[in-house]
Design an enzyme around this catalytic site. Sequence first.
Site: not given
Ligand code: AQP
Length: 329
Positions: A193, A196, A111
């Site tokens: 991965k 969002k 990040k």
């Molecule tokens: N690609 C993924 N595959 C499987 N699990 C995923 N998670 C996120 N991306 C994947 C799981 O979703 C839950 C919530 O995640 P989060 O909102 O805490 O943040 P993150 O992991 O940083 O998710 P994002 O979608 O990538 O958000 P941004 O873009 O804001 O950083 C967790 O259980 C995570 O493991």
Amino acid sequence: KKTVFSAIQPSGSITLGNFLGAWRGCAAMQDEYRCIYALADLHTITVRQEPAKFRKNTLEAYALLLAFGIDVEKSLFFIQSQVPAHAQLAWVLNCYTQFGELSRMTQFKDKSAKHADNINAGLFTYPSLMAADILLYQADLVPVGIDQKQHIELARNIAERFNALYSPTFTVPEGMFPKTGAKIMSLQDPAKKMSKSDDNANGCVYVLDTPDDIMRKFKRAVTDSEARVHYAEGKDGINNLMGIYAVLTGKSYEEIEREFEGKGYGDFKEAVGQTVVEELAPIQEKFRRLIDSKDYLEACYRENAQKATAIAQRTLNKVMKKVGFLQVK
Ligand code: AQP
């Protein structure tokens, strides 16, 4: 019953990765476990948010998780910023977490590379806030995607350290990762991965995407030139699609290989897309009903924040006392 805790950031529209990696499983756990779920909106401001959009994302994420089947009759489901104990315990835990430990977190490295103009202290201490989230509720199990493994490990270390310094205070939590679909990758860049906040919306299937958009994204998914559906090293795109299809249909990789023997990638992509559309249709319908019931949603998160505060406060009080803060009787 064992206690389960998990959270998600309202940092954008919720993706198929979030759903398959974590929340589909979270909804299924509510009869067997005491489940406590949260929207981690304090974590979200580690990346700059536009206020009106942030509020909208938070309300939508609350409604969407209810649509996933999170049932407030069975589980607690609250918004982190409405329970002050999270920020309070996070401060204390920051003082029991080493700079070196936080520096090793791959999410921080990723990040900070992505947001090089805003490498704030909150982004750095994100994992100690996450540890506070989990430890406040004495959670035994934390169902999350595999991308969160390192953070869970750190939460365990912090808990063990605090318990050893004082006396048993925190339950040492365990991560719980799905066997398939633990990490859903971008459809456009299967080495990354699905996220969002991905800039390439074509790589990312949002749970609220229309059926047409979902089909289009799967049809355009990056694959390889072999044109044979099988799971193998170096076939990241196909492996990812097989993972998604496996979680949704319950089929093994061998069964999927047999099903698509002699067929091209076009048929396979179509089938995966169709399965996703069918899985999401009832969720989208429930979401549309809920998002129009603003009063119900507000009553729900207000009551859940009160209940969560009562539980969290008990742990926070113990911690404050053990550390040696002067108590007000
Ligand atoms: N690609 C993924 N595959 C499987 N699990 C995923 N998670 C996120 N991306 C994947 C799981 O979703 C839950 C919530 O995640 P989060 O909102 O805490 O943040 P993150 O992991 O940083 O998710 P994002 O979608 O990538 O958000 P941004 O873009 O804001 O950083 C967790 O259980 C995570 O493991």
